[in-house]
Design a protein around this motif. Structure first.
Motif, short mmCIF file in Angstrom:
data_model
loop_
_atom_site.label_atom_id
_atom_site.label_comp_id
_atom_site.label_asym_id
_atom_site.label_seq_id
_atom_site.Cartn_x
_atom_site.Cartn_y
_atom_site.Cartn_z
N MET A 1 62.17 -5.28 -50.32
CA MET A 1 63.23 -6.40 -50.62
C MET A 1 63.49 -6.90 -49.11
SD MET A 1 63.79 -6.62 -53.47
CE MET A 1 63.65 -5.97 -54.98
N ILE A 2 63.48 -6.44 -47.97
CA ILE A 2 63.89 -7.04 -46.86
C ILE A 2 62.87 -7.73 -46.19
CG2 ILE A 2 64.58 -6.70 -44.45
CD1 ILE A 2 65.56 -3.88 -45.13
N GLU A 3 61.71 -7.66 -46.42
CA GLU A 3 60.54 -8.28 -46.01
C GLU A 3 60.42 -9.73 -46.96
OE1 GLU A 3 57.48 -4.96 -44.86
OE2 GLU A 3 57.37 -5.82 -47.01
N ALA A 4 60.75 -9.69 -48.09
CA ALA A 4 60.76 -11.09 -48.82
C ALA A 4 61.88 -11.90 -48.29
CB ALA A 4 60.95 -10.70 -50.44
N PHE A 5 63.21 -10.97 -48.11
CA PHE A 5 64.45 -11.90 -47.79
C PHE A 5 63.90 -12.83 -46.43
CE2 PHE A 5 68.30 -11.77 -45.25
CZ PHE A 5 68.96 -12.67 -45.91
N MET A 6 63.49 -11.88 -45.48
CA MET A 6 62.77 -12.31 -44.19
C MET A 6 62.29 -13.93 -44.41
SD MET A 6 65.13 -11.06 -42.04
CE MET A 6 64.39 -11.79 -40.52
N ALA A 7 61.28 -13.62 -45.21
CA ALA A 7 60.14 -14.66 -45.49
C ALA A 7 61.01 -15.98 -46.04
CB ALA A 7 58.97 -14.35 -46.32
N LYS A 8 61.80 -15.77 -46.82
CA LYS A 8 62.24 -17.09 -47.39
C LYS A 8 63.33 -17.57 -46.27
CE LYS A 8 63.05 -15.68 -52.15
NZ LYS A 8 63.73 -15.57 -53.47
N ARG A 9 63.85 -16.85 -45.55
CA ARG A 9 64.93 -17.42 -44.30
C ARG A 9 63.81 -18.24 -43.21
NH1 ARG A 9 68.09 -12.90 -41.40
NH2 ARG A 9 68.43 -14.99 -40.00
N ARG A 10 62.80 -17.55 -43.32
CA ARG A 10 61.96 -18.20 -42.21
C ARG A 10 61.20 -19.56 -42.73
NH1 ARG A 10 58.82 -15.88 -37.51
NH2 ARG A 10 60.45 -14.62 -37.32
N ALA A 11 60.81 -19.09 -44.17
CA ALA A 11 60.18 -20.75 -44.55
C ALA A 11 61.36 -21.74 -44.75
CB ALA A 11 59.70 -20.40 -46.33
N LYS A 12 62.64 -21.44 -45.03
CA LYS A 12 63.71 -22.27 -44.78
C LYS A 12 63.83 -23.04 -43.50
CE LYS A 12 68.42 -23.17 -46.24
NZ LYS A 12 69.58 -22.46 -46.66
N LEU A 13 63.82 -22.21 -42.52
CA LEU A 13 63.88 -22.49 -41.03
C LEU A 13 62.83 -23.61 -40.93
CD1 LEU A 13 65.15 -22.00 -38.13
CD2 LEU A 13 63.40 -20.16 -37.94
N TYR A 14 61.70 -23.26 -40.99
CA TYR A 14 60.49 -24.16 -40.84
C TYR A 14 60.20 -25.12 -41.90
CZ TYR A 14 59.64 -20.96 -36.87
OH TYR A 14 59.81 -20.07 -35.74
N GLU A 15 60.93 -25.27 -42.73
CA GLU A 15 60.82 -26.44 -43.91
C GLU A 15 59.43 -26.44 -44.59
OE1 GLU A 15 61.86 -30.06 -42.34
OE2 GLU A 15 64.04 -29.38 -41.70
N ILE A 16 58.87 -24.99 -44.80
CA ILE A 16 57.80 -24.69 -45.76
C ILE A 16 58.23 -24.42 -47.09
CG2 ILE A 16 55.78 -23.36 -45.82
CD1 ILE A 16 56.37 -22.23 -42.88
N PRO A 17 57.93 -25.49 -48.05
CA PRO A 17 58.19 -25.28 -49.44
C PRO A 17 57.66 -24.14 -50.07
CG PRO A 17 57.00 -27.77 -48.90
CD PRO A 17 57.04 -26.72 -47.63
N GLU A 18 58.29 -23.48 -50.98
CA GLU A 18 57.92 -22.25 -51.76
C GLU A 18 56.71 -22.56 -52.50
OE1 GLU A 18 59.72 -18.90 -54.57
OE2 GLU A 18 61.06 -20.40 -53.63
N THR A 19 56.56 -23.87 -52.96
CA THR A 19 55.58 -24.17 -53.85
C THR A 19 54.18 -24.03 -53.14
OG1 THR A 19 56.28 -26.55 -53.53
CG2 THR A 19 57.03 -25.52 -55.47
N THR A 20 54.54 -24.58 -51.87
CA THR A 20 53.38 -24.59 -50.95
C THR A 20 52.69 -23.39 -50.89
OG1 THR A 20 54.08 -26.77 -49.72
CG2 THR A 20 52.41 -25.34 -48.85
N ILE A 21 53.50 -22.14 -50.50
CA ILE A 21 53.37 -20.85 -50.34
C ILE A 21 52.68 -20.33 -51.45
CG2 ILE A 21 54.02 -18.60 -49.58
CD1 ILE A 21 56.14 -19.84 -47.77
N VAL A 22 53.16 -20.65 -52.59
CA VAL A 22 52.50 -20.07 -54.06
C VAL A 22 51.43 -20.64 -54.14
CG1 VAL A 22 52.93 -20.03 -56.59
CG2 VAL A 22 54.88 -19.64 -55.01
N GLN A 23 51.20 -21.90 -54.02
CA GLN A 23 49.77 -22.68 -54.09
C GLN A 23 48.51 -22.00 -53.20
OE1 GLN A 23 49.56 -26.75 -53.21
NE2 GLN A 23 47.72 -27.13 -54.05
N ILE A 24 49.06 -21.74 -52.02
CA ILE A 24 47.99 -21.25 -51.03
C ILE A 24 47.73 -19.53 -51.45
CG2 ILE A 24 47.76 -20.27 -48.64
CD1 ILE A 24 49.49 -22.39 -47.72
N LEU A 25 48.73 -18.89 -52.24
CA LEU A 25 48.40 -17.53 -52.34
C LEU A 25 47.56 -17.63 -53.64
CD1 LEU A 25 51.72 -15.98 -51.75
CD2 LEU A 25 49.79 -15.60 -50.28
#
Length: 73
Positions: A1-25
């Protein structure tokens, strides 16, 4: 859980859309274990690095950030 929380914070910090990450995966063929994905994304000066862990087809995004040591666009 902590890792997923950190990833969301980092994505928000660098303005990386969640949809972009999901598409890449969705496009990646990932086996169990840890993986580093580096992708060029339109609109970003640097490639984006995504580190994921796959376990029983459950994908956990550990972190994501602009990969400044990579190729400049």
């Amino acid at each position: 859980m902590i890792e997923a929380f950190m990833a969301k914070r980092r994505a928000k910090l660098y303005e990386i859309p969640e949809t972009t990450i999901v598409q890449i995966l969705a496009e990646a063929d990932l086996d169990d274990g840890n993986h580093e994905l580096i992708k060029d994304i339109e609109g970003f000066r640097y490639s984006v690095k995504i580190i994921v862990s796959v376990e029983n087809s459950d994908i956990t995004v550990i972190t994501c950030y602009p990969f400044k040591k990579g190729k400049k666009q």
